[in-house]
Design a protein around this motif. Structure first.
Motif, PDB file in Angstrom:
ATOM      1  N   LEU A  95       0.834  -1.212   0.000  1.00 54.91           N
ATOM      2  CA  LEU A  95       0.000   0.000   0.000  1.00 54.91           C
ATOM      3  C   LEU A  95       0.863   1.255   0.000  1.00 54.91           C
ATOM      4  N   ALA A  96       1.975   1.204   0.731  1.00 52.93           N
ATOM      5  CA  ALA A  96       2.878   2.356   0.746  1.00 52.93           C
ATOM      6  C   ALA A  96       3.468   2.582  -0.643  1.00 52.93           C
ATOM      7  N   ALA A  97       3.762   1.493  -1.354  1.00 61.30           N
ATOM      8  CA  ALA A  97       4.288   1.618  -2.714  1.00 61.30           C
ATOM      9  C   ALA A  97       3.252   2.273  -3.624  1.00 61.30           C
ATOM     10  N   ALA A  98       1.991   1.842  -3.475  1.00 62.81           N
ATOM     11  CA  ALA A  98       0.927   2.458  -4.268  1.00 62.81           C
ATOM     12  C   ALA A  98       0.876   3.956  -3.985  1.00 62.81           C
ATOM     13  N   ALA A  99       0.961   4.315  -2.690  1.00 62.45           N
ATOM     14  CA  ALA A  99       0.963   5.734  -2.319  1.00 62.45           C
ATOM     15  C   ALA A  99       2.132   6.451  -2.973  1.00 62.45           C
ATOM     16  N   GLY A 100       3.304   5.805  -2.969  1.00 66.33           N
ATOM     17  CA  GLY A 100       4.504   6.415  -3.547  1.00 66.33           C
ATOM     18  C   GLY A 100       4.328   6.712  -5.028  1.00 66.33           C
ATOM     19  N   ILE A 101       3.763   5.774  -5.758  1.00 69.11           N
ATOM     20  CA  ILE A 101       3.580   5.969  -7.204  1.00 69.11           C
ATOM     21  C   ILE A 101       2.510   7.026  -7.473  1.00 69.11           C
ATOM     22  N   LEU A 102       1.418   6.953  -6.733  1.00 68.77           N
ATOM     23  CA  LEU A 102       0.356   7.957  -6.921  1.00 68.77           C
ATOM     24  C   LEU A 102       0.890   9.348  -6.600  1.00 68.77           C
ATOM     25  N   PHE A 103       1.727   9.419  -5.582  1.00 67.83           N
ATOM     26  CA  PHE A 103       2.354  10.702  -5.249  1.00 67.83           C
ATOM     27  C   PHE A 103       3.230  11.155  -6.411  1.00 67.83           C
ATOM     28  N   GLY A 104       3.992  10.197  -6.976  1.00 70.50           N
ATOM     29  CA  GLY A 104       4.857  10.521  -8.102  1.00 70.50           C
ATOM     30  C   GLY A 104       4.079  11.006  -9.322  1.00 70.50           C
ATOM     31  N   VAL A 105       2.874  10.473  -9.493  1.00 64.47           N
ATOM     32  CA  VAL A 105       2.033  10.915 -10.610  1.00 64.47           C
ATOM     33  C   VAL A 105       1.580  12.365 -10.388  1.00 64.47           C
ATOM     34  N   ALA A 106       1.234  12.688  -9.128  1.00 64.78           N
ATOM     35  CA  ALA A 106       0.729  14.030  -8.821  1.00 64.78           C
ATOM     36  C   ALA A 106       1.855  15.054  -8.701  1.00 64.78           C
ATOM     37  N   TYR A 107       2.947  14.658  -8.062  1.00 73.35           N
ATOM     38  CA  TYR A 107       4.078  15.575  -7.801  1.00 73.35           C
ATOM     39  C   TYR A 107       5.348  14.873  -8.251  1.00 73.35           C
ATOM     40  N   PRO A 108       5.665  14.990  -9.552  1.00 76.13           N
ATOM     41  CA  PRO A 108       6.666  14.079 -10.128  1.00 76.13           C
ATOM     42  C   PRO A 108       8.121  14.384  -9.771  1.00 76.13           C
ATOM     43  N   VAL A 109       8.403  14.708  -8.517  1.00 80.93           N
ATOM     44  CA  VAL A 109       9.802  14.875  -8.118  1.00 80.93           C
ATOM     45  C   VAL A 109      10.073  14.000  -6.901  1.00 80.93           C
ATOM     46  N   LEU A 110      11.057  13.114  -7.032  1.00 80.65           N
ATOM     47  CA  LEU A 110      11.361  12.208  -5.925  1.00 80.65           C
ATOM     48  C   LEU A 110      12.689  12.581  -5.287  1.00 80.65           C
ATOM     49  N   ASP A 111      12.768  12.485  -3.957  1.00 79.99           N
ATOM     50  CA  ASP A 111      14.081  12.576  -3.322  1.00 79.99           C
ATOM     51  C   ASP A 111      14.123  11.603  -2.158  1.00 79.99           C
ATOM     52  N   PRO A 112      15.336  11.204  -1.741  1.00 78.89           N
ATOM     53  CA  PRO A 112      15.464  10.099  -0.770  1.00 78.89           C
ATOM     54  C   PRO A 112      14.842  10.398   0.594  1.00 78.89           C
ATOM     55  N   TYR A 113      14.571  11.677   0.886  1.00 73.45           N
ATOM     56  CA  TYR A 113      14.033  12.000   2.206  1.00 73.45           C
ATOM     57  C   TYR A 113      12.533  12.297   2.170  1.00 73.45           C
ATOM     58  N   MET A 114      11.921  12.033   1.031  1.00 75.05           N
ATOM     59  CA  MET A 114      10.498  12.362   0.885  1.00 75.05           C
ATOM     60  C   MET A 114       9.595  11.589   1.843  1.00 75.05           C
ATOM     61  N   GLY A 115      10.101  10.461   2.382  1.00 72.09           N
ATOM     62  CA  GLY A 115       9.245   9.635   3.230  1.00 72.09           C
ATOM     63  C   GLY A 115       9.197  10.067   4.681  1.00 72.09           C
ATOM     64  N   ILE A 116      10.115  10.951   5.079  1.00 73.44           N
ATOM     65  CA  ILE A 116      10.231  11.220   6.517  1.00 73.44           C
ATOM     66  C   ILE A 116       8.999  11.928   7.063  1.00 73.44           C
ATOM     67  N   VAL A 117       8.723  13.129   6.513  1.00 70.00           N
ATOM     68  CA  VAL A 117       7.591  13.893   7.045  1.00 70.00           C
ATOM     69  C   VAL A 117       6.273  13.170   6.748  1.00 70.00           C
ATOM     70  N   PHE A 118       6.188  12.579   5.554  1.00 68.80           N
ATOM     71  CA  PHE A 118       4.996  11.799   5.218  1.00 68.80           C
ATOM     72  C   PHE A 118       4.800  10.669   6.215  1.00 68.80           C
ATOM     73  N   GLY A 119       5.900  10.012   6.559  1.00 75.50           N
ATOM     74  CA  GLY A 119       5.833   8.905   7.504  1.00 75.50           C
ATOM     75  C   GLY A 119       5.330   9.368   8.856  1.00 75.50           C
ATOM     76  N   TRP A 120       5.857  10.505   9.342  1.00 74.61           N
ATOM     77  CA  TRP A 120       5.419  11.014  10.648  1.00 74.61           C
ATOM     78  C   TRP A 120       3.927  11.293  10.635  1.00 74.61           C
ATOM     79  N   LYS A 121       3.495  11.964   9.566  1.00 75.07           N
ATOM     80  CA  LYS A 121       2.087  12.367   9.533  1.00 75.07           C
ATOM     81  C   LYS A 121       1.175  11.149   9.408  1.00 75.07           C
ATOM     82  N   ALA A 122       1.601  10.181   8.605  1.00 75.68           N
ATOM     83  CA  ALA A 122       0.791   8.966   8.473  1.00 75.68           C
ATOM     84  C   ALA A 122       0.763   8.201   9.794  1.00 75.68           C
ATOM     85  N   PHE A 123       1.856   8.276  10.526  1.00 79.33           N
ATOM     86  CA  PHE A 123       1.917   7.643  11.842  1.00 79.33           C
ATOM     87  C   PHE A 123       0.896   8.290  12.777  1.00 79.33           C
TER      88      PHE A 123
END
Lengths: 237, 307
Positions: free
Chosen positions: B212-240
């Protein structure tokens, strides 16, 4: 059938069992009596492979090395089931789901259905309540479900930890009659662990007396019932 | 009114990301009594795997080996990446958590932090510090619905997210594996006594959450097509936060709380300057938790941890 030799178990370097030997034969009802903290539950946990045992311990079941099996395979491959103290039902699941979960590793759909019918014929009250959450059952019904669950998951040997606990005398009789029915119809061997020594000895054929991690006495249950030491220590004189 | 509806659409999209990630947190917390702090980084890994898969498909297409419409490419990318990322989740559980199952809870919690850092910096070592743009697989089309502008991408993101959430809840309700997960969330110690392989259920829980997290990652990439290695940190906190707000192990709770977070963030930004967004949004969420400390729908469980 089940042969246990030199069973030692330690919790944080404190020895709970000091090397006990016992066996259960095919179709037999055996009890272990003893005071609180004598090591009765630990013995059952060791057979179910839930606690590590000492390196000199051997446990064989039908010639197979029990120690080579992980806990779930002891149930699903060897058919040794364990009804834990306090029943430990899944209170968020229905009665039916509790029974179905116990067949997680059983492939044969027809056998599952047959076993389910057998459980419902032994414990008709479970059928009436099969769509009810297990947490809403009365104490007696919970114990029936706990036994039914063990029945579903395999039944060469059933290990029972204090099945009489918290039950009114009449319900206690119901539960033990059901156990006897399972024993006679299915040939399930039963290892019963009880603080209620009189009940356990009346129900079983053989018994062991466990004291602070050592087996101090063993024999036929009717002899143990007459034994003066047993009477004094466990049967109120 | 159109202004409100416009923001509602944005909030649904934003909430979809939170909810999808929160589900993985919530399942692992429910079933294994564990905070998998590496989960936000699994979202990042999923996005990068999606990038890899989409680029691979595009390369095959440019060689003339296959010719697929954009929609099919996107669906394939989502499915393949979900499968691959679920293996990453299984690996994380196997290496980082299983050996520590009997260890103090704090040890297992910092394991997650360390795995997170390893995933971030491992990615950095592998691909370098540059930002990566997600390949555009579908053309953006904007519909004007009475003044509210909705893109096909937004519709797709919300639809895919909600479908996945329904699929997950059906899996957990109807299948024997789902039943084992529910049972394990209630009383972990008794699971092996039912002949149920505990490690398999643990691995499955990580696999589902990671997919499910992978699906979120790809959907995010479709909407905001810029990836960086730290993109999961704040998202992770908020999802937590959403997972805890939803209640321990509750699928419905995590989903609703994820959307709620999206709504609060978007609507706060609608009224206040966007620099104050998280300050105000998370003060509101903190107040909700103060009044509902167990979250919305905490599932009951047995307090006994050992047999």
């Amino acid at each position: 059938m089940l042969n246990v030799k030199n069973l030692t178990v330690s919790y944080d370097r404190i020895k709970a069992l000091h090397g006990i030997d016992f066996q259960i034969n095919e179709g037999e009802i055996v009890c272990i009596i003893g005071a609180n903290g004598a090591g009765k539950s630990t013995t059952l946990r060791a057979i179910s492979r839930l606690v590590p045992v000492g390196k000199d311990t051997t446990m064989t079941y039908d010639g197979k090395n029990l120690l080579a099996y992980p806990p779930d395979k002891v149930v699903s491959e060897l058919g040794i089931t364990h009804v834990p103290e306090g029943r430990r039902l899944f209170g968020n699941l229905t009665v039916l789901e509790n029974l179905q979960l116990a067949t997680f590793s059983v492939k044969d759909k027809q056998k599952i259905e047959q076993d389910l019918q057998k459980v419902f014929s032994i414990f008709s009250r479970l059928e009436e309540r099969k769509h009810q959450k297990a947490g809403t059952l009365s104490g007696g019904e919970q114990q029936m479900l706990a036994i039914g669950r063990a029945f579903m998951s395999g039944r060469k040997i059933m290990l029972l930890d204090e099945p009489s606990m918290g039950l009114a005398p009449l319900l206690m009789i119901d539960v033990f009659e059901a156990l006897r029915e399972i024993n006679q119809q299915e040939g399930t061997a039963i290892l019963l662990v009880e603080q209620n020594a009189r009940l356990a000895l009346q129900f079983s054929q053989r018994g062991y007396v466990l004291e602070s991690g050592n087996l101090v006495l063993e024999g036929n249950s009717d002899e143990l019932l007459k034994n003066p030491e047993v009477r004094k220590a466990y049967l109120g004189g | 009114m159109t202004f409100f509806l416009q923001n509602l659409v944005n909030a649904l999209q934003w909430g979809s990301f939170y909810a999808l990630i929160a589900l993985g947190y919530s399942m692992v917390y429910g079933v294994l009594m564990l905070f998998n702090f590496a989960h936000g980084d699994i979202f990042m890994v999923g996005a990068y795997i999606g990038f890899g898969v989409a680029t691979g498909i595009a390369a095959l297409a440019s060689l003339g080996m296959i010719a697929l419409p954009g929609w099919i490419t996107l669906v394939l990318t989502i499915i393949i990446s979900m499968i691959l990322t679920s293996f990453v989740g299984i690996l994380v559980e196997r290496i980082g958590y299983r050996p520590l199952r009997e260890a103090p809870r704090a040890s297992a919690a910092i394991t997650g932090l360390m795995i997170g850092i390893i995933l971030e910096t491992g990615n950095l070592a592998l691909l370098g510090a540059r930002r990566i743009s997600f390949p555009p697989m579908i053309e953006s089309v904007t519909y004007n619905l009475g003044g509210v502008f909705v893109t096909n991408k937004k519709i797709m993101i919300v639809a895919v997210s909600i479908s996945l959430m329904i699929a997950l809840s059906q899996f957990i309700k109807k299948t024997k594996w789902g039943m084992a997960m529910r049972a394990m969330a209630y009383d972990y110690a008794v699971i092996p006594l039912m002949g149920v392989p505990l490690n398999t259920i643990a691995a499955l829980t990580f696999a589902l959450g990671s997919a499910l997290a992978a699906a979120a990652g790809i959907l995010f990439g479709v909407a905001y097509p810029v990836l960086d290695p730290y993109m999961g940190i704040v998202f992770g906190w908020k999802a937590f936060v959403a997972a805890i707000l939803g209640g321990r192990g509750s699928i419905l709770g995590a989903t609703l709380a994820g959307f709620l977070l999206g709504f609060i963030e978007i609507f706060v930004a609608m009224i206040f300057p966007s620099t104050l967004r998280d300050l105000i949004a998370y003060s509101i969420i903190l107040m909700i938790l103060v009044f509902r400390p167990h979250g919305f729908f905490g599932e009951p469980y047995s307090a006994k941890l050992r047999l």
